[in-house]
Scaffold this active site. Structure first.
Site, PDB file in Angstrom:
ATOM      1  N   HIS A 174       0.825  -1.216   0.000  1.00 47.51           N
ATOM      2  CA  HIS A 174       0.000   0.000   0.000  1.00 47.51           C
ATOM      3  C   HIS A 174       0.852   1.255   0.000  1.00 47.51           C
ATOM      4  O   HIS A 174       1.928   1.308   0.600  1.00 47.51           O
ATOM      5  CB  HIS A 174      -1.052   0.004   1.106  1.00 47.51           C
ATOM      6  CG  HIS A 174      -0.549   0.028   2.528  1.00 47.51           C
ATOM      7  ND1 HIS A 174      -0.226   1.193   3.178  1.00 47.51           N
ATOM      8  CD2 HIS A 174      -0.356  -0.961   3.435  1.00 47.51           C
ATOM      9  CE1 HIS A 174       0.144   0.916   4.425  1.00 47.51           C
ATOM     10  NE2 HIS A 174       0.090  -0.388   4.606  1.00 47.51           N
ATOM     11  N   ASP A 182       6.122   1.132   6.474  1.00 45.98           N
ATOM     12  CA  ASP A 182       4.722   0.715   6.374  1.00 45.98           C
ATOM     13  C   ASP A 182       4.025   1.699   5.441  1.00 45.98           C
ATOM     14  O   ASP A 182       3.628   2.760   5.886  1.00 45.98           O
ATOM     15  CB  ASP A 182       4.118   0.707   7.787  1.00 45.98           C
ATOM     16  CG  ASP A 182       2.683   0.248   7.808  1.00 45.98           C
ATOM     17  OD1 ASP A 182       2.166  -0.161   6.766  1.00 45.98           O
ATOM     18  OD2 ASP A 182       2.081   0.315   8.905  1.00 45.98           O
ATOM     19  N   GLU A 193      -4.934   2.108   2.933  1.00 44.71           N
ATOM     20  CA  GLU A 193      -4.915   0.906   3.785  1.00 44.71           C
ATOM     21  C   GLU A 193      -5.040   1.269   5.252  1.00 44.71           C
ATOM     22  O   GLU A 193      -5.728   0.597   6.019  1.00 44.71           O
ATOM     23  CB  GLU A 193      -3.607   0.133   3.549  1.00 44.71           C
ATOM     24  CG  GLU A 193      -3.595  -1.261   4.174  1.00 44.71           C
ATOM     25  CD  GLU A 193      -3.039  -1.322   5.590  1.00 44.71           C
ATOM     26  OE1 GLU A 193      -3.077  -2.417   6.182  1.00 44.71           O
ATOM     27  OE2 GLU A 193      -2.576  -0.301   6.135  1.00 44.71           O
ATOM     28  N   GLU A 194      -4.368   2.344   5.636  1.00 41.61           N
ATOM     29  CA  GLU A 194      -4.255   2.677   7.062  1.00 41.61           C
ATOM     30  C   GLU A 194      -5.567   3.159   7.681  1.00 41.61           C
ATOM     31  O   GLU A 194      -5.657   3.323   8.883  1.00 41.61           O
ATOM     32  CB  GLU A 194      -3.159   3.739   7.271  1.00 41.61           C
ATOM     33  CG  GLU A 194      -1.751   3.260   6.910  1.00 41.61           C
ATOM     34  CD  GLU A 194      -1.208   2.174   7.837  1.00 41.61           C
ATOM     35  OE1 GLU A 194      -1.904   1.822   8.813  1.00 41.61           O
ATOM     36  OE2 GLU A 194      -0.102   1.677   7.578  1.00 41.61           O
ATOM     37  N   ASP A 200       3.318  -6.586   3.403  1.00 43.62           N
ATOM     38  CA  ASP A 200       3.248  -5.464   4.337  1.00 43.62           C
ATOM     39  C   ASP A 200       4.331  -5.647   5.399  1.00 43.62           C
ATOM     40  O   ASP A 200       5.112  -6.595   5.341  1.00 43.62           O
ATOM     41  CB  ASP A 200       1.852  -5.429   4.990  1.00 43.62           C
ATOM     42  CG  ASP A 200       1.412  -4.021   5.366  1.00 43.62           C
ATOM     43  OD1 ASP A 200       2.267  -3.220   5.781  1.00 43.62           O
ATOM     44  OD2 ASP A 200       0.202  -3.723   5.262  1.00 43.62           O
ATOM     45  N   HIS A 202       4.427   2.577  12.631  1.00 47.22           N
ATOM     46  CA  HIS A 202       3.521   3.678  13.018  1.00 47.22           C
ATOM     47  C   HIS A 202       4.224   4.673  13.935  1.00 47.22           C
ATOM     48  O   HIS A 202       3.691   5.112  14.950  1.00 47.22           O
ATOM     49  CB  HIS A 202       2.226   3.143  13.651  1.00 47.22           C
ATOM     50  CG  HIS A 202       1.327   2.484  12.642  1.00 47.22           C
ATOM     51  ND1 HIS A 202      -0.049   2.535  12.709  1.00 47.22           N
ATOM     52  CD2 HIS A 202       1.607   1.779  11.525  1.00 47.22           C
ATOM     53  CE1 HIS A 202      -0.571   1.874  11.679  1.00 47.22           C
ATOM     54  NE2 HIS A 202       0.433   1.410  10.941  1.00 47.22           N
TER      55      HIS A 202
END
Ligand code: ZN
Length: 361
Positions: free
Chosen positions: A68, A182, A214-215, A237, A325
């Protein structure tokens, strides 16, 4: 820092690109630049996911390999009268990794540097100092002195705010530190799988995809997969690395550098048994290291892909990554290269007969 080789240059370009959910244009352009010479056709869906198609056998099954494009970030919601920015988190953030971090606000007049601010601990009560500072009390300071000045510089509600970090090769040159692993590493895997297949026979049609959004709930994967209608889906991922101080094997078993993570179960999908068995068989046959993992507290785009149309046998393959993250995540180059190798070899074996056979296992 040492001179970057071709692969590291691509990884730097991909992770440097700024793109929160719904604002993936820059990341999409970078992925397109690197993947287009290996594809027969490039398209996008209506939300902006990038789809690079490579035909091995026109009549073969359709294989989707998707990372993504979006990264976790923030969005400007308001500018106060003193020129401080109020913001919304976009994607999952933990308050403890946010304070005093540098960010970039992308405005119509160009990029503006900011820092996430709070009250200083010196004015907090002893009790308040023990608690995590709440996200709702944080703000972004761009050094403006009024709302008018901030707007004069181009800042508007809706502008994306992106973590800032310098791509860094660590002393151990296999260890790479960057923002947005990510999931630009997933985009890199999709690119390199197509690159590997460039001069190879493969009995299928491969789609290297960079999904959007995606997030915020695996959204772009839904529309991209609807457009492709794949027979087999791979979500690539980042996963959790369990090799840092304090984390137990029960919480996360994987170690950086010990191979792709084959995800057995996550909150978005139970991995397809037939496909999983095939992938593990190929890894065993070729001595490609791998590790099993489960992520009951997270999901990947495979969670959306497998529910497309009549259902798509799917598997999530992830890279053990530390500090996802946040501004600075770390992964191991060998895991990335072994994931590319494993998926490439699996694709070479996915003819119509094999896909039919594994589908009902
Ligand atoms: Zn994520």
């Amino acid at each position: 820092m040492a001179k970057l080789d071709e692969t590291l240059t691509m990884l730097k370009d991909l992770t440097d690109a700024k793109g929160i959910p719904g604002n993936e244009k820059e990341a999409r352009e970078v992925m397109k630049k690197y993947i287009e010479s290996y594809a027969d056709e490039i398209s996008t869906d209506g939300l902006g996911s990038l789809i690079a198609k490579k035909v091995g056998n026109e009549d073969g099954p359709k294989i989707m390999v998707a990372g993504h494009l979006d990264e976790v970030g923030f969005m400007v919601t308001q500018i106060d009268n003193k020129g401080f920015i109020r913001f919304q988190t976009v994607g999952g953030w933990w308050s403890q990794v946010m304070l005093a971090q540098r960010v970039t606000i992308v405005t119509k007049k160009g990029d503006i540097t900011g820092v996430i601010g709070s009250k200083p601990p010196h004015v907090l009560s002893p009790e308040a100092r023990k608690k995590p500072y709440e996200i709702k009390d944080m703000f972004i300071d761009i050094g403006a002195s009024s709302k008018e000045e901030a707007m004069e510089w181009g800042v508007l509600p809706g502008d994306m705010v992106v973590p800032y970090f310098e791509f860094t090769v660590m002393n151990n040159e296999k260890m790479l530190l960057a923002k947005a692993w990510d999931n630009r590493i997933g985009c890199a895997i999709a690119i390199d799988v197509l690159k590997n297949l460039k001069n190879e026979e493969h009995p299928n049609i491969v789609y290297g995809v960079g999904n959007v959004q995606e997030e915020v709930g695996l959204r772009g994967a839904k529309t991209a997969a609807m457009k492709i209608q794949p027979d087999i889906g791979f979500g690539v991922d980042v996963g959790i690395a369990g090799d840092t101080p304090g984390i137990t094997e029960k919480e996360a078993l994987s170690k950086m550098g010990e191979g792709p993570q084959i995800i057995l179960y996550d909150a978005s999908m139970v991995s397809h048994k037939g496909l999983r068995d095939l992938v593990v068989g190929v890894a065993e046959e070729l001595n490609i290291p791998y590790q099993f993992d489960a992520i009951p507290g997270g999901g990947t785009d495979a969670g959306s892909i497998h529910l497309t149309a009549n259902g798509v046998p799917s598997l999530a393959i992830t890279i053990a990554t530390r500090y996802i993250h946040s501004h600075a995540a770390m992964l191991h180059r060998d895991d990335y290269e072994n994931t590319v190798k494993l998926i490439t070899e699996v694709i070479k074996r996915l003819d119509r007969e094999t896909v039919d056979k594994i589908t009902f296992e």
